[in-house]
Design an enzyme around this catalytic site. Structure first.
Site, PDB file in Angstrom:
ATOM      1  N   TRP A   1      20.983  -1.110  29.304  1.00 14.98           N
ATOM      2  CA  TRP A   1      19.639  -1.287  29.867  1.00 14.98           C
ATOM      3  C   TRP A   1      19.563  -0.894  31.342  1.00 14.98           C
ATOM      4  O   TRP A   1      20.448  -1.220  32.129  1.00 14.98           O
ATOM      5  CB  TRP A   1      19.246  -2.757  29.757  1.00 14.98           C
TER       6      TRP A   1
ATOM      7  N   GLN B   1      18.790  -1.127  38.489  1.00 14.85           N
ATOM      8  CA  GLN B   1      18.872  -2.396  37.779  1.00 14.85           C
ATOM      9  C   GLN B   1      19.567  -2.137  36.453  1.00 14.85           C
ATOM     10  O   GLN B   1      19.131  -1.278  35.670  1.00 14.85           O
ATOM     11  CB  GLN B   1      17.459  -2.962  37.549  1.00 14.85           C
TER      12      GLN B   1
ATOM     13  N   ASN C   1      16.309  -0.872  34.530  1.00 18.14           N
ATOM     14  CA  ASN C   1      14.919  -0.791  34.964  1.00 18.14           C
ATOM     15  C   ASN C   1      14.873  -0.169  36.359  1.00 18.14           C
ATOM     16  O   ASN C   1      15.314   0.997  36.496  1.00 18.14           O
ATOM     17  CB  ASN C   1      14.132  -2.095  34.786  1.00 18.14           C
ATOM     18  N   ASP C   2      14.362  -0.817  37.357  1.00 21.85           N
ATOM     19  CA  ASP C   2      14.068  -0.158  38.637  1.00 21.85           C
ATOM     20  C   ASP C   2      15.229   0.642  39.240  1.00 21.85           C
ATOM     21  O   ASP C   2      16.366   0.184  39.207  1.00 21.85           O
ATOM     22  CB  ASP C   2      13.717  -1.195  39.712  1.00 21.85           C
TER      23      ASP C   2
ATOM     24  N   TRP D   1       6.838  -2.468  31.563  1.00 20.21           N
ATOM     25  CA  TRP D   1       7.292  -3.773  31.065  1.00 20.21           C
ATOM     26  C   TRP D   1       6.627  -4.159  29.751  1.00 20.21           C
ATOM     27  O   TRP D   1       7.122  -5.014  29.027  1.00 20.21           O
ATOM     28  CB  TRP D   1       7.073  -4.860  32.128  1.00 20.21           C
TER      29      TRP D   1
ATOM     30  N   ARG E   1      10.946 -11.206  46.669  1.00 20.19           N
ATOM     31  CA  ARG E   1      11.960 -10.227  46.266  1.00 20.19           C
ATOM     32  C   ARG E   1      11.673  -8.774  46.646  1.00 20.19           C
ATOM     33  O   ARG E   1      10.621  -8.440  47.150  1.00 20.19           O
ATOM     34  CB  ARG E   1      12.181 -10.307  44.750  1.00 20.19           C
TER      35      ARG E   1
ATOM     36  N   GLU F   1       5.288  -6.343  43.324  1.00 22.52           N
ATOM     37  CA  GLU F   1       6.744  -6.167  43.328  1.00 22.52           C
ATOM     38  C   GLU F   1       7.082  -4.840  44.008  1.00 22.52           C
ATOM     39  O   GLU F   1       6.227  -3.974  44.189  1.00 22.52           O
ATOM     40  CB  GLU F   1       7.287  -6.109  41.892  1.00 22.52           C
TER      41      GLU F   1
HETATM   42  C1  FRU Z   1      10.400  -4.966  38.790  1.00 16.83           C
HETATM   43  C2  FRU Z   1      11.312  -6.181  38.853  1.00 16.83           C
HETATM   44  C3  FRU Z   1      11.638  -6.506  40.292  1.00 16.83           C
HETATM   45  C4  FRU Z   1      12.932  -7.255  40.174  1.00 16.83           C
HETATM   46  C5  FRU Z   1      13.596  -6.538  39.032  1.00 16.83           C
HETATM   47  C6  FRU Z   1      14.454  -7.415  38.157  1.00 16.83           C
HETATM   48  O1  FRU Z   1      10.529  -4.206  37.660  1.00 16.83           O
HETATM   49  O2  FRU Z   1      10.700  -7.281  38.210  1.00 16.83           O
HETATM   50  O3  FRU Z   1      10.631  -7.213  40.965  1.00 16.83           O
HETATM   51  O4  FRU Z   1      13.691  -7.212  41.339  1.00 16.83           O
HETATM   52  O5  FRU Z   1      12.576  -5.961  38.250  1.00 16.83           O
HETATM   53  O6  FRU Z   1      15.155  -6.680  37.215  1.00 16.83           O
END
Ligand code: FRU
Length: 494
Positions: free
Chosen positions: A35, A54, A37-38, A307, A165, A218
């Site tokens: 997996w 991430q 993400n960011d 998401w 964050r 975010e």
């Molecule tokens: C955005 C987010 C961020 C956080 C991260 C956690 O996609 O929610 O705010 O740091 O992903 O995986």
């Protein structure tokens, strides 16, 4: 040959070769497995682009968040390295940035050499007795990002909040100090801090709530850009992710154009104005690279997902990938200054075969290609392309003259049923009075990115076409015609 060797050969032939599995992007970054993400802490240092991301080292769903790591000489050919910052002692490593500490302001650098410092959110999940905790933390590397040490006195910023964050840190020449833009997601605020040493942070100001305030804010990102290419006339762009509350549903990103004096960001536009950096469904938490040579335009890379359905994407053994890297600028249009973006030009270095356009349509023997063209609309109300087409499946990329918008329709793009939020049409406002409309399309097996109107309109969308959906044709309800159509298949970077 024995029956055994034959079986072995058959098994090998069936095994999927890494980076060539179905839907695997061929010029976009995706982790070999698991997996993501960011994007996190994108930075250029000593001839290498670093992309952290991430990452769940243990599976293809969100969890155990850590910083994965990849390096590249050109933003296209990536080499994945071991995890840079692993989850540890129950603290996950959330999104953040990386800076190059040129003068050892942090005291972390060995010898007289600059070092890399990562500033990330530490996330301690809630328990039955305690709420979650998010704090800002440091880690450093003295070997070009190959090994990292977490700062012994972490955290460096703790407000005892559950949602605080995604620090975006950069060196500010104005104030000769480090600046952090960090999100207070539920307050719809970006808070600014300043620091001389990355360890002690002074609260400077807040921005927000302004613009769109649905969902959580975010991944803030603040960058200075020249207007119309004039370095003496600059503005600052503050981008924030919204989840949910994106313009197309789920996650999406808005931006503000204004002034930043080294302490405070002031929006040039009315507080109610919402500007969106991408009008597709699949560009989130985009961050600009730190440390680029001054001669290079700022480059941004985003997470190519949403998401709403990120966890359901039909890809294996990875889940999640990045957008194409894009160069950013600001252009003055009749309705004001707007963010413009265009994919990095070096993608052209991957050109493989030129496909000769035919007004009746063409077979492109690859799902990895770029298409650029000018479209003369004539009296047509709608015109565009049907791409990745086969047996009634296709992705439409078109212009709607009545609504003055550029759109991508993936309702019939192939596999769409994994989420009710996936199929559909996304559109970007694009005023266009007359003359040819320039359009640039990047297709990379499971994605379609479209740029038009001088980069003012960007649409990023995932698609999951059948493996033999190779047909491309132009359609219109009138006399529209494309000219100067250039189609190139691209070589794989893997
Ligand atoms: C955005 C987010 C961020 C956080 C991260 C956690 O996609 O929610 O705010 O740091 O992903 O995986």
């Amino acid at each position: 040959m024995t029956a055994f060797t034959l079986l072995l050969f058959a098994a090998l032939a069936q095994a999927q070769i890494a980076y060539h599995e179905p839907y695997r992007p061929q010029f976009h970054f995706s982790p070999k497995q698991n997996w993501t993400n960011d994007p996190n802490g994108p930075v250029y240092f000593e001839g290498e682009y670093h992309l952290f991301f991430q990452y769940n080292p243990f599976g293809d769903q969100w969890g155990h968040m850590s910083w994965g790591h990849a390096v590249s000489p050109d933003l296209l050919h990536w080499k994945e390295l071991p995890v840079a910052l692993p989850e540890e002692n129950g603290v996950m490593i959330f999104t953040g940035s990386t800076v190059i500490d040129q003068s050892n302001s942090s005291g972390f650098c060995r010898g007289a050499k600059p070092c890399m410092v990562a500033i990330y959110t530490g996330h301690t999940p809630k328990t039955n007795t305690k709420p979650a905790l998010q704090t800002q933390n440091l880690a450093f590397s003295n070997d070009r990002g190959r090994t990292w040490t977490k700062y012994a006195k972490n955290p460096v910023l703790n407000l005892n909040m559950s949602d605080f964050r995604d620090p975006d840190v950069f060196w500010s020449e104005q104030g000769k100090r480090w600046i952090m833009a960090v999100s207070l997601p539920d307050e719809h605020q970006v808070r600014f801090y300043g620091s001389a040493d990355l360890k002690n942070w002074e609260r400077l100001s807040e921005f927000g709530p302004e613009g769109s305030t649905t969902g959580q804010w975010e991944c803030p990102n603040l960058v200075q850009l020249p207007v119309d290419g004039n370095p003496r006339n600059t503005r600052w762009v503050l981008k924030v992710g919204l989840n949910p509350g994106g313009i197309q549903g789920g996650s999406g990103e808005q931006y503000f154009i204004g002034r930043f004096d080294g302490t405070r960001f002031v929006n040039d536009n009315a507080a109610a104005v919402s500007l969106w950096s991408d009008y597709g469904k699949d560009c989130y938490c985009a961050l600009t690279f730190n440390g680029l040579p001054a001669s290079r335009k700022p480059v941004v890379v985003g997470w190519m997902s949403n998401w709403q359905y990120a966890r359901n994407l039909p890809t294996h053994p990875w889940r999640g990938q990045m957008t194409a890297p894009r160069e950013l600028g600001l252009t003055t249009f009749p309705d004001g200054i707007r963010l413009v973006q265009s994919p990095i030009a070096s993608i052209n270095a991957l050109h493989d075969k030129r496909i000769v356009w035919n007004a009746k349509g063409v077979e492109i023997p690859s799902q990895v290609f770029t298409l650029t063209a000018a479209v003369e609309l004539g009296q047509s109300k709608e015109a565009g392309w049907k791409l990745l087409e086969r047996d009634g499946s296709y992705t439409k990329v078109g212009y709607d003259a009545a609504r003055q918008e550029l759109f991508v329709d993936r309702s019939h793009s192939g596999v769409v049923e994994f989420s009710k939020d996936f199929p559909g049409r996304t559109a970007a406002p694009l005023p266009h009075a007359s003359g040819p409309l320039q359009i640039q399309i990047l297709v990379d097996r499971n994605s379609v990115e479209v740029f038009a109107g001088g980069g003012r309109a960007a649409l990023t969308n995932l698609v999951f076409p059948g493996p033999d959906a190779f047909h491309a044709e132009f359609y219109s309800d009138g006399t529209a015609k494309p000219s100067n159509v250039q189609i190139w298949t691209l070589r794989s970077v893997w």
